[in-house]
Write an enzyme that holds these catalytic residues in place. Structure first.
Site, mmCIF file in Angstrom:
data_model
loop_
_atom_site.group_PDB
_atom_site.id
_atom_site.type_symbol
_atom_site.label_atom_id
_atom_site.label_comp_id
_atom_site.label_asym_id
_atom_site.label_seq_id
_atom_site.Cartn_x
_atom_site.Cartn_y
_atom_site.Cartn_z
ATOM 1 N N ARG A 8 0.970 -1.003 -0.061
ATOM 2 C CA ARG A 8 -0.078 -0.072 0.049
ATOM 3 C C ARG A 8 1.018 1.227 -0.066
ATOM 4 N NH1 ARG A 8 -4.821 1.390 4.229
ATOM 5 N NH2 ARG A 8 -3.249 1.081 5.752
ATOM 6 N N ASP A 50 -3.619 3.187 13.597
ATOM 7 C CA ASP A 50 -3.013 3.810 12.607
ATOM 8 C C ASP A 50 -3.380 5.096 12.395
ATOM 9 O OD1 ASP A 50 -5.206 3.513 11.006
ATOM 10 O OD2 ASP A 50 -4.496 2.154 9.675
#
Length: 506
Positions: A146, A429
């Site tokens: 990602r 996150d």
């Protein structure tokens, strides 16, 4: 660093920057124009000009063999130890996260590329004291990387006097070093694409993929991309996004925190979109059910995989009761996803892999996925996707305190170089800080009332709550506090927390 930033690798990424940075800049301007339109109308709808794409029959390219079975994917940053643990976890896919779980210190950016380089070649190890971390000899998860979103720059990779596009740095370095090696090993260069807001942004990725393959002599269609539908605007363009990427697409992903953050951001001027405590907004909320089921239907109609959201719980070794309660909720969440027709789901910790595997093993019943479940029963319109008013719950003082507690703690971790932070038995996150601060901003600017209407949300109240949190955290958290106040209390909504926070890191 010299193994990653070779002259040829730098030249390759530089070429991508020169070709595509102007279009990236145009698309960011288009985002701003669309926000102005939402501010004016207070609504969204499916695009009339792309109705033929939604109504016609077509499918994406068939998946390569190692992306056919994705029943459990483990996510995490590319720090060496977490890379090794993820690859040894027994998951089907490792989402190597260069985005929300990774602080973009330059050392982290290049260190993550080094981890990927060695992981692809199965040479990665780590010696910590007397313990050696190494890959086990059996089959390993498929690696899906990602990169960062289109909105972020990378000042450490300047081209022609301007910062580079971070997405192209992350994509380009991994593709340059590892695409041919992955193909030689029977896999391929696979990516998760985050923060996309329109099919035009998907078209840019399609052109980047085509050019990168041409420049390095990699066969067209070798890349596969899964798109995170984590913005409210992208939810109205799922078909179009898959269409633009159809030669390289492999699926879509449904998350929660970034999606809610996007909803708040896009409709920030409208009190009717005020959400209750984030902990009360589960995937059972009607507007999130509509989003998730539309994603499954869209993916399976187009031959793409539908991936579920994150189970972020970290087992608590000291409190088995807390762990048992949390694992029961994880199981329930995964069972809902499997029943809806998702082909797999995410976990953040190796201990959650067996639960997710068990749930999807039962649902798949010997099949590698659920592509045959077409979901003709699903009917979703614009009202369903925007039906926030029927969400159960309310803003509370406890929710405000939790947003401040988690937001400040996470930002401090981020500033210190750790983008995957264990907070209150959850692996958090950047999406954590974004939903925390955006929710407070929404409550403050839309006149929310806490605890059944007894307490209005004011700047003074939030400042008092922040002071109370800082009294427990101490002066070391002052940098995080300043950033949090900047993005939670400012008159104007700051687009991304990582923009002002990024100015404080090397």
């Amino acid at each position: 660093m010299t193994e990653i930033l070779t002259p040829d690798a730098v030249a390759f990424v530089t070429e991508l920057q020169r070709r595509f940075r102007p279009r990236r800049d145009e698309l960011l301007a288009a985002r701003r124009a669309r926000q102005a339109e939402i501010d004016r109308t207070g609504t969204l709808d499916f695009l009339p000009e792309t109705a033929s794409i939604r109504q016609s029959e077509w499918t994406v390219a068939p998946a390569p063999a190692d992306l056919v079975d994705r029943r459990v994917e483990i996510t995490g940053p590319t720090e060496r130890k977490m890379t090794i643990n993820a690859l040894n976890s027994g998951a089907k896919v490792w989402l190597a996260d260069l985005e929300d779980a990774n602080t973009p210190h330059w050392a982290n950016v290049i260190g993550g590329q080094q981890s990927l380089y060695e992981a692809v070649r199965r040479t990665i190890t780590l010696q910590q004291g007397d313990k050696l971390y190494a890959l086990h000899p059996g089959p390993l998860p498929t690696i899906v990387v990602r990169p960062r979103g289109w909105h972020l720059d990378e000042r450490h990779f300047a081209v022609d006097g301007s910062p580079g596009v971070a997405a192209l740095v992350d994509f380009g370095l991994h593709f340059f070093h590892n695409a041919a090696e992955l193909l030689a090993r029977g896999s391929g260069p696979y990516f998760y694409l985050p923060k996309m807001e329109s099919h035009r942004e998907a078209r840019l990725w399609q052109d980047v993929f085509t050019t990168a393959q041409e420049l390095l002599g990699i066969g067209y269609g070798s890349i596969r991309a899964t798109v995170l539908i984590e913005t409210i605007t992208a939810a109205f363009e799922m078909d179009e996004i898959l269409w633009e990427l159809r030669d390289h697409a492999s699926g879509l992903n449904a998350g929660r925190w970034d999606y809610l953050f996007s909803l708040i951001k896009k409709f920030r001027a409208f009190p009717a979109y005020t959400l209750p405590d984030r902990g009360q907004v589960t995937m059972a909320a009607p507007f999130l059910r509509a989003y998730a089921q539309l994603l499954v239907k869209t993916c399976h109609r187009r031959g793409a995989y539908a991936m579920g959201g994150m189970a972020a719980f970290i087992p608590n070794r000291r409190d088995p009761g807390v762990t048992a309660t949390a694992l029961a909720k994880v199981r329930q969440d995964k069972e809902r996803e499997a029943a809806d027709g998702f082909d797999g789901s995410w976990v953040a910790h190796p201990d959650l892999v067996p639960i997710c595997l068990e749930v999807f093993d039962k649902a798949l019943d010997g099949a590698p996925n659920q592509l045959t479940r077409q979901r003709p029963d699903v009917r979703v319109d614009a009202h369903d996707l925007l039906d926030v008013r029927t969400t159960e719950g309310e803003p509370t003082m406890a929710g405000a305190r939790a947003n401040i507690h988690v937001g400040i703690r996470y930002i401090q971790s981020w500033l210190n170089g750790n983008g995957a932070a264990a907070i209150d038995n959850l692996m958090e996150d950047a999406a954590t800080a974004e939903i925390s601060r955006s929710q407070l901003w929404q409550w403050l600017h839309n006149g929310a009332l806490l605890d059944g209407g007894t307490t209005p949300v004011t700047r003074e109240l939030l400042e008092q709550l922040i002071e109370g949190e800082m009294a427990m955290l101490g002066p070391d958290y002052e940098p995080a506090r300043r950033i949090f106040e900047q993005v939670a209390l400012a008159d104007d909504f700051v687009e991304f927390m990582t923009l002002p926070a990024g100015e404080l890191i090397d």
